[in-house]
Design a protein around this motif. Structure first.
Motif, PDB file in Angstrom:
ATOM      1  N   ILE A  23      -5.221   1.763   2.843  1.00 27.98           N
ATOM      2  CA  ILE A  23      -6.301   1.366   1.938  1.00 27.98           C
ATOM      3  C   ILE A  23      -7.495   2.290   2.110  1.00 27.98           C
ATOM      4  N   ARG A  24      -7.828   2.589   3.344  1.00 30.73           N
ATOM      5  CA  ARG A  24      -8.952   3.496   3.621  1.00 30.73           C
ATOM      6  C   ARG A  24      -8.718   4.882   3.008  1.00 30.73           C
ATOM      7  N   ASP A  25      -7.486   5.372   3.150  1.00 27.13           N
ATOM      8  CA  ASP A  25      -7.195   6.746   2.728  1.00 27.13           C
ATOM      9  C   ASP A  25      -6.984   6.887   1.222  1.00 27.13           C
ATOM     10  N   THR A  26      -6.458   5.837   0.568  1.00 26.61           N
ATOM     11  CA  THR A  26      -6.132   5.953  -0.867  1.00 26.61           C
ATOM     12  C   THR A  26      -7.055   5.146  -1.765  1.00 26.61           C
ATOM     13  N   GLY A  27      -7.721   4.120  -1.214  1.00 29.51           N
ATOM     14  CA  GLY A  27      -8.612   3.293  -2.020  1.00 29.51           C
ATOM     15  C   GLY A  27      -7.910   2.310  -2.929  1.00 29.51           C
ATOM     16  N   THR A  82       0.848  -1.187   0.000  1.00 26.47           N
ATOM     17  CA  THR A  82       0.000   0.000   0.000  1.00 26.47           C
ATOM     18  C   THR A  82       0.883   1.237   0.000  1.00 26.47           C
ATOM     19  N   LEU A  83       0.265   2.384  -0.207  1.00 23.07           N
ATOM     20  CA  LEU A  83       0.932   3.674  -0.057  1.00 23.07           C
ATOM     21  C   LEU A  83       0.135   4.514   0.920  1.00 23.07           C
ATOM     22  N   SER A  84       0.840   5.227   1.775  1.00 26.54           N
ATOM     23  CA  SER A  84       0.165   6.182   2.644  1.00 26.54           C
ATOM     24  C   SER A  84      -0.274   7.387   1.816  1.00 26.54           C
ATOM     25  N   SER A  85      -1.090   8.237   2.405  1.00 26.16           N
ATOM     26  CA  SER A  85      -1.538   9.428   1.685  1.00 26.16           C
ATOM     27  C   SER A  85      -0.386  10.364   1.375  1.00 26.16           C
TER      28      SER A  85
END
Length: 237
Positions: free
Chosen positions: A76-80, A31-34
């Motif tokens: 996942i929540r922040d970037t989708g 994943t990637l953070s915002s």
């Protein structure tokens, strides 16, 4: 032994679940953070949800403190977006190291010594060394129970399959992928295959035989009995 699940706390129930539902596929999730920091984590509560559209499911526990949401879920929540990477034996130790609870400011590809490979649709990188990877976009997040577990459904928008594993008939050559799965707090290697019925000679030869270890630990050893184990699927860095 008959155990009433209503009498179990989360830790005790987790021990029984992970020791009984075996082997479990590992979704090695990038994943990637915002702010663009890459994260990697192995998720063994991982499976397929549907075929059309192709969707996968992750169940993500909080960190070992039982409260803090894991970076995987937050990202996942922040970037989708997220990617699930297949773990084979050459990547097993990298995968295991990525289960450590690194600080959110750490790029875990760098921490465990892996190379990023760009995806086509999502901004999240995949693991270059992984022979198969799914680019996924978030469909939904479902809170579950009273211990901050969350189920994540993601739509697979791109399949990345190493060329030599993709057959003319459009299937995966599973015999060429030494896939690593999860037992309780240990791993297992998919290195045999069969269809039924098996002969009586084969069944008799394997009756009562214990799984053989390919590491240096003695038969019967389990990481669950260790002081550093926690019912979070993660380890302390």
């Amino acid at each position: 032994m008959i155990i009433n699940s209503d009498e179990l706390d989360a830790r005790s129930a987790y021990k029984l679940l992970i020791g009984s539902v075996t082997p479990r596929a590992i979704g090695w999730v990038s994943t990637l953070s915002s702010s663009g920091i890459a994260n990697l984590a192995p998720i063994s509560f991982f499976t397929v949800v549907s075929r059309k559209p192709p969707m996968v499911s992750l169940t993500i526990q909080p960190r070992s403190d039982g409260e803090t949401l894991k970076d995987t879920l937050v990202n996942i929540r922040d970037t989708g977006e997220f990617v699930t990477n297949l773990v084979t034996l050459p990547q097993a130790h990298h995968m295991h190291r990525s289960a450590a609870e690194f600080d959110s400011s750490c790029d875990e590809f760098d921490e465990v010594g892996l190379v990023k490979e760009a995806c086509e649709v999502v901004q999240v990188p995949r693991v270059k060394e992984a022979p198969i990877a799914f680019e996924c976009t978030l469909d939904r997040i479902i809170p579950v129970g009273d211990v901050k577990d969350h189920v994540v459904w993601g739509k697979v928008v791109r399949f990345h399959i190493r060329d030599d594993l993709y057959t003319e008939n459009g299937r995966i050559d599973t015999g060429a992928t030494p896939t690593v799965g999860r037992l309780a707090a240990e791993y297992t290697l998919a290195d045999n295959a069969f269809i039924t019925p098996l002969t009586e000679d084969v069944l008799r030869a394997r009756a009562g035989r214990r799984m053989h270890r390919i590491d240096e630990h003695p038969d019967g050893w389990s990481a669950v009995d260790g002081a550093d184990w926690s019912p979070s699927g993660a380890t302390k860095a």
